[in-house]
Design an enzyme around this catalytic site. Structure first.
Site, PDB file in Angstrom:
ATOM      1  NE  ARG A   1      -2.692   0.025   3.428  1.00  0.00           N
ATOM      2  CZ  ARG A   1      -2.685   0.701   4.171  1.00  0.00           C
ATOM      3  NH1 ARG A   1      -2.099   1.941   4.529  1.00  0.00           N
ATOM      4  NH2 ARG A   1      -2.423  -0.095   5.398  1.00  0.00           N
TER       5      ARG A   1
ATOM      6  CE1 TYR B   1     -15.905  10.333 -17.007  1.00  0.00           C
ATOM      7  CE2 TYR B   1     -15.840  10.264 -14.233  1.00  0.00           C
ATOM      8  CZ  TYR B   1     -15.089   9.837 -15.793  1.00  0.00           C
ATOM      9  OH  TYR B   1     -15.954   7.850 -15.467  1.00  0.00           O
TER      10      TYR B   1
ATOM     11  CG  ASP C   1      -8.781  15.411 -15.956  1.00  0.00           C
ATOM     12  OD1 ASP C   1      -8.428  14.513 -16.652  1.00  0.00           O
ATOM     13  OD2 ASP C   1     -10.223  14.912 -15.563  1.00  0.00           O
TER      14      ASP C   1
ATOM     15  CE  LYS D   1     -11.144   6.228 -19.102  1.00  0.00           C
ATOM     16  NZ  LYS D   1     -12.146   8.642 -18.404  1.00  0.00           N
TER      17      LYS D   1
HETATM   18  C1  PLP Z   1     -12.438   8.943 -16.827  1.00  0.00           C
HETATM   19  C2  PLP Z   1     -12.754  10.264 -16.550  1.00  0.00           C
HETATM   20  C3  PLP Z   1     -12.238  10.421 -15.079  1.00  0.00           C
HETATM   21  C4  PLP Z   1     -11.876   9.248 -14.194  1.00  0.00           C
HETATM   22  O1  PLP Z   1     -11.621   7.837 -14.079  1.00  0.00           O
HETATM   23  P1  PLP Z   1     -11.583   6.451 -13.548  1.00  0.00           P
HETATM   24  O2  PLP Z   1     -10.454   5.881 -14.093  1.00  0.00           O
HETATM   25  O3  PLP Z   1     -12.872   6.353 -14.142  1.00  0.00           O
HETATM   26  O4  PLP Z   1     -12.168   7.053 -12.455  1.00  0.00           O
HETATM   27  C5  PLP Z   1     -11.867  11.725 -15.089  1.00  0.00           C
HETATM   28  N1  PLP Z   1     -11.579  12.983 -15.745  1.00  0.00           N
HETATM   29  C6  PLP Z   1     -11.565  12.195 -17.136  1.00  0.00           C
HETATM   30  C7  PLP Z   1     -11.788  13.216 -17.596  1.00  0.00           C
HETATM   31  C8  PLP Z   1     -11.954  10.837 -17.377  1.00  0.00           C
HETATM   32  O5  PLP Z   1     -12.497  10.722 -19.214  1.00  0.00           O
END
Ligand code: PLP
Length: 386
Positions: free
Chosen positions: A46, A99, A175, A200
């Site tokens: 962890r 998101y 982000d 992603k």
């Molecule tokens: C998918 C996504 C998230 C969240 O990510 P997870 O790995 O699904 O928790 C946050 N910001 C954006 C722009 C995303 O496309």
């Protein structure tokens, strides 16, 4: 090392024990200690694990940061960041088009801890200036935004946050999931912390979840590292290993995602059944010039469209596609299509969705790296049925 080399070589030397070119998966929860409290840098997974260490090193390098911290998911990174930064009574300024899961966490969880969450349209920077209060702790941005692909002027927003008179200096976070570090380097534009959903583009194959925070300030790192192990949303070794396997091809994948997306956006823009095509690489995009200045090497693999037709017609079109899979998420090698209203942004209240433009005829396409002519043929056959 340059980007494509670092993605393959940084923190990825062959295993010194065996010569394994690909370092093994350290599938262990704990590590033998030499004497009580004395160990080789790892005590419990962890807190630290060699696979996570390697992934964090590469991600820091690719974003141009000094440190990266990995989490189970992108939302795990967001919630850990918020629990580390906020105290009851603090104020957060966040982009109104984020998101769906980010919106849900901030409105349904963070705000119950007496944190004042304020959504503003950040495409107009003066809105951020007007929203900042003495207790503002964080300015949270997303660019390009999901799913409307709005582009924020990152340097300008950072300058506003820096110049604001607040009780404590404002921290800025962006982000960067849609752009990936290959297209955009927010830390170089002055942002304090970059958030990535590595699920992603970074992992890139729709087979593993993950999130990361990448930063360059030592004191922020200390705070966040403490919370990372204390909150415990840390990824397991195999997830880190798979993500690192994906990172190696990030540069080559992003080039193809961008080329395919631009070709498809241009094609759809000429189609009579399509009402609008939203893609930052098109001259028709309202912030095309800003995107061109701020992003390098392309505009990403997401294209959003509005069809001429109602919600039912739009859903039928999405189901008529054969190559595009109807699924949430984005950034994988395979093309996906998503209906934000009914899928990713369902938790955003309907009036709010309508006011920001997430309408029933909106579709978000994640363009994969298949042969672009096959993708266009597929779109054409489904459009022809409308
Ligand atoms: C998918 C996504 C998230 C969240 O990510 P997870 O790995 O699904 O928790 C946050 N910001 C954006 C722009 C995303 O496309």
């Amino acid at each position: 090392m340059r980007f494509a080399t670092a993605a393959i070589r940084a923190f990825q030397a062959p295993d010194p024990e065996t010569g394994a070119v690909i370092p093994p998966i350290y599938q262990t929860s704990t590590f033998a200690q030499i004497s009580p409290g004395e160990h080789k840098g790892f005590d419990y997974t962890r807190s630290a694990n060699p696979n996570r260490f390697a992934l964090e090193g590469v991600l820091a390098e690719l974003e141009g940061g000094t440190h990266a911290l990995c989490y189970t998911t992108g939302i795990g990174a967001l919630s850990s960041l918020c629990f580390a930064l906020f105290k009851p009574g603090d104020h957060l300024v966040v982009s109104d088009n984020v998101y769906g899961g980010t919106h849900r966490f901030l409105t349904h969880v963070l705000s119950t801890y007496n944190v004042d969450v304020e959504f503003v349209d950040m495409t107009e920077p003066s809105n951020v200036e007007a929203a900042i209060k003495p207790n503002t702790r964080l300015v949270y941005m997303e660019s390009p935004t999901n799913p409307l692909l709005k582009i924020l002027d990152i340097e300008r927003l950072v300058a506003i946050a820096r110049g604001a008179k607040t009780d404590k200096p404002i921290i800025t976070c962006l982000d960067n999931t849609f752009a990936s570090p290959w297209l955009q380097k927010p830390l170089k534009l002055g942002v304090d912390i970059v958030l990535q959903s590595t699920t992603k583009y970074i992992a890139g194959h729709s087979d593993v979840l993950g999130g990361a925070l990448i930063l360059k300030d030592e004191s922020h790192y200390e705070t966040l590292e403490f919370h990372q192990k204390t909150i415990g949303a840390t990824p397991d070794p195999f997830a880190c290993w798979l993500t690192l396997r994906g990172v190696k091809t990030l540069a080559v994948r992003m080039k193809l995602h961008c080329d395919n997306a631009l070709a498809i956006a241009r094609h759809l823009e000429r189609h009579p059944a399509v009402e609008t095509v939203i893609y930052p690489g098109l001259e028709s995009h309202p912030q095309h010039a800003l995107a061109k200045r701020q992003m390098k090497g392309g505009y990403g693999g997401v294209v959003s469209i509005r069809l001429k037709g109602d919600e039912a017609t739009t859903c039928r079109f999405a189901q008529d596609l054969k190559l595009f899979t109807l699924a949430e998420s984005l950034g994988g090698v395979e093309s996906l299509i998503n209906h934000p209203c009914r899928m990713t942004h369902k938790s955003v209240p309907e009036d709010e969705r309508n006011s920001i433009g997430i309408t029933g005829n909106l579709l978000r396409l994640s363009i994969g790296i298949e042969d672009v002519d096959d993708l266009i043929d597929d779109l054409e056959q489904a459009l022809a049925r409308l």
